[in-house]
Design a protein around this motif. Sequence first.
Motif, PDB file in Angstrom:
ATOM      1  N   LEU A   9       0.827  -1.201   0.000  1.00  0.00           N
ATOM      2  CA  LEU A   9       0.000   0.000   0.000  1.00  0.00           C
ATOM      3  C   LEU A   9       0.860   1.249   0.000  1.00  0.00           C
ATOM      4  CD1 LEU A   9      -2.860   1.212   0.225  1.00  0.00           C
ATOM      5  CD2 LEU A   9      -2.587   1.173   2.688  1.00  0.00           C
ATOM      6  N   LYS A  10       1.904   1.247   0.823  1.00  0.00           N
ATOM      7  CA  LYS A  10       2.784   2.408   0.900  1.00  0.00           C
ATOM      8  C   LYS A  10       3.466   2.647  -0.445  1.00  0.00           C
ATOM      9  CE  LYS A  10       6.460   2.077   3.472  1.00  0.00           C
ATOM     10  NZ  LYS A  10       7.318   1.987   4.664  1.00  0.00           N
ATOM     11  N   GLY A 194      -7.298  -0.998   3.518  1.00  0.00           N
ATOM     12  CA  GLY A 194      -7.590  -1.939   4.589  1.00  0.00           C
ATOM     13  C   GLY A 194      -7.949  -1.209   5.870  1.00  0.00           C
ATOM     14  N   ARG A 195      -8.528  -1.931   6.792  1.00  0.00           N
ATOM     15  CA  ARG A 195      -9.002  -1.317   8.048  1.00  0.00           C
ATOM     16  C   ARG A 195      -7.869  -0.613   8.796  1.00  0.00           C
ATOM     17  NH1 ARG A 195     -11.822  -5.269   9.556  1.00  0.00           N
ATOM     18  NH2 ARG A 195     -13.812  -4.354   8.932  1.00  0.00           N
ATOM     19  N   GLU A 196      -6.686  -1.212   8.811  1.00  0.00           N
ATOM     20  CA  GLU A 196      -5.565  -0.619   9.552  1.00  0.00           C
ATOM     21  C   GLU A 196      -5.018   0.624   8.856  1.00  0.00           C
ATOM     22  OE1 GLU A 196      -2.731  -3.689  10.121  1.00  0.00           O
ATOM     23  OE2 GLU A 196      -3.999  -4.832  11.506  1.00  0.00           O
ATOM     24  N   ASN A 197      -5.434   0.872   7.622  1.00  0.00           N
ATOM     25  CA  ASN A 197      -4.930   2.017   6.871  1.00  0.00           C
ATOM     26  C   ASN A 197      -5.998   3.079   6.613  1.00  0.00           C
ATOM     27  OD1 ASN A 197      -2.103   1.341   6.330  1.00  0.00           O
ATOM     28  ND2 ASN A 197      -2.955  -0.420   5.253  1.00  0.00           N
ATOM     29  N   LEU A 198      -7.154   2.956   7.246  1.00  0.00           N
ATOM     30  CA  LEU A 198      -8.213   3.940   7.027  1.00  0.00           C
ATOM     31  C   LEU A 198      -7.790   5.342   7.463  1.00  0.00           C
ATOM     32  CD1 LEU A 198     -11.406   1.935   8.087  1.00  0.00           C
ATOM     33  CD2 LEU A 198     -10.879   2.820   5.808  1.00  0.00           C
ATOM     34  N   THR A 267      -6.522  -4.896  -2.527  1.00  0.00           N
ATOM     35  CA  THR A 267      -7.720  -4.132  -2.175  1.00  0.00           C
ATOM     36  C   THR A 267      -8.148  -4.472  -0.744  1.00  0.00           C
ATOM     37  OG1 THR A 267      -8.424  -4.227  -4.488  1.00  0.00           O
ATOM     38  CG2 THR A 267     -10.081  -3.583  -2.852  1.00  0.00           C
ATOM     39  N   ALA A 268      -8.254  -3.448   0.085  1.00  0.00           N
ATOM     40  CA  ALA A 268      -8.589  -3.609   1.517  1.00  0.00           C
ATOM     41  C   ALA A 268      -7.629  -4.562   2.218  1.00  0.00           C
ATOM     42  CB  ALA A 268     -10.025  -4.066   1.700  1.00  0.00           C
ATOM     43  N   ASP A 269      -6.387  -4.594   1.733  1.00  0.00           N
ATOM     44  CA  ASP A 269      -5.366  -5.485   2.308  1.00  0.00           C
ATOM     45  C   ASP A 269      -5.816  -6.943   2.310  1.00  0.00           C
ATOM     46  OD1 ASP A 269      -3.738  -3.324   2.695  1.00  0.00           O
ATOM     47  OD2 ASP A 269      -4.229  -3.084   4.810  1.00  0.00           O
ATOM     48  N   GLU A 277     -18.154   1.402   7.323  1.00  0.00           N
ATOM     49  CA  GLU A 277     -16.790   1.923   7.232  1.00  0.00           C
ATOM     50  C   GLU A 277     -16.564   2.576   5.876  1.00  0.00           C
ATOM     51  OE1 GLU A 277     -13.893  -0.857   9.828  1.00  0.00           O
ATOM     52  OE2 GLU A 277     -15.024  -1.959   8.299  1.00  0.00           O
ATOM     53  N   VAL A 278     -17.061   1.944   4.827  1.00  0.00           N
ATOM     54  CA  VAL A 278     -16.925   2.507   3.484  1.00  0.00           C
ATOM     55  C   VAL A 278     -17.763   3.776   3.365  1.00  0.00           C
ATOM     56  CG1 VAL A 278     -17.207   2.083   1.017  1.00  0.00           C
ATOM     57  CG2 VAL A 278     -16.466   0.223   2.525  1.00  0.00           C
ATOM     58  N   ALA A 279     -18.977   3.740   3.907  1.00  0.00           N
ATOM     59  CA  ALA A 279     -19.840   4.920   3.851  1.00  0.00           C
ATOM     60  C   ALA A 279     -19.200   6.106   4.572  1.00  0.00           C
ATOM     61  CB  ALA A 279     -21.202   4.603   4.458  1.00  0.00           C
TER      62      ALA A 279
END
Length: 339
Positions: A9-10, A194-198, A267-269, A277-279
């Motif tokens: 991702l980075k 991903g959740r950890e990168n939100l 996608t999303a890790d 979460e997406v909304a």
Amino acid sequence: MKDVRFSRLKSFFVTVLLGAGAVALRAAPPEERPLVFPLPQEIERVGEDFPLTEDAAILVPEHPAAEDLDLARFLTAELSDRYQVAVPVKRAARLPADGPVIVMGSIDNRLVRQYCREDGIAVDAATPGPEGYVLHVSAQRIVIAGSDDRGAFYGLQSLRQLIYRTADGLRVRGVRIRDWPHKKFRGIRLYLPGRENLTFFRRFLRNFMALYKYNKVIIEVNAAMRLDRHPELNAGWIDFANSLNYTRRSRARGPGMQAQDSAHHDTADGRVLEKKEVASLVDYARSLYIDVIPEIPTLTHSYYLLTRHRELAEIPNAEWPDTYCTRHPKTYDLVFDVF
């Protein structure tokens, strides 16, 4: 695997930065760097700089619109969190004769209208035009006058870029800017984070995309968002991502060992976000005047549809089918139900 996913991702975001030219700008000698990026249609360096101290005030009308308050809160948070300077927001019936004051808003803001009228500045819905703004910075005043709310917001993003620190504190470079977009569509394509990168993704939206006036983000989703009617796709998506991550591959192989389409399993890790979460992410992007365009791959790159529906695949015996059969009668029942 967490470190591998974060590294990918980075790396992707670094690629985006390089493509946008931000790295090149920072590498350029100071005298060659534009004061504002993208370069405004009209910009002139004038007069003295504005001393950005806690003696200044952000003025809003006595009965401010929600958009006026949003701009004021945005700037207050920026100055407090980034520079540790607390500039208060105050209500006023008229612009004072002297400052230091900051006024921001569309031409519907009565304080903005007063400034434009007294200084003979032409700003309306057609001038500079949609998403356009005028920004004037002097020793006593900062005024952003937008043709519309988006224009006022983009004027604020230019203001953010004009702030600099000296031994005596913060200052804003004295300028007169008249600007409107070079292009109507200014977008970047990304994967759903991903959740950890939100949190990181939100910072990217605010401190890169909004700052440089992007107005569209295309986000690839696949089966990385909860699909209530198709839990098998979410489960299969995680299986698929795990398979590629555990074997350190970027794509699956076909029956003849041919390379298939890229997997996009980052996608999303490789996991699944809840709809709320997406909304929330979409709402935050919209608050920055960034329109979200969801990307749902079809025909090819359709691994996410076929992990548990090999009966719909063009090549069912592939390790991980990537293309569905366009002639199967049930293919589009699934595709359009996912849509």
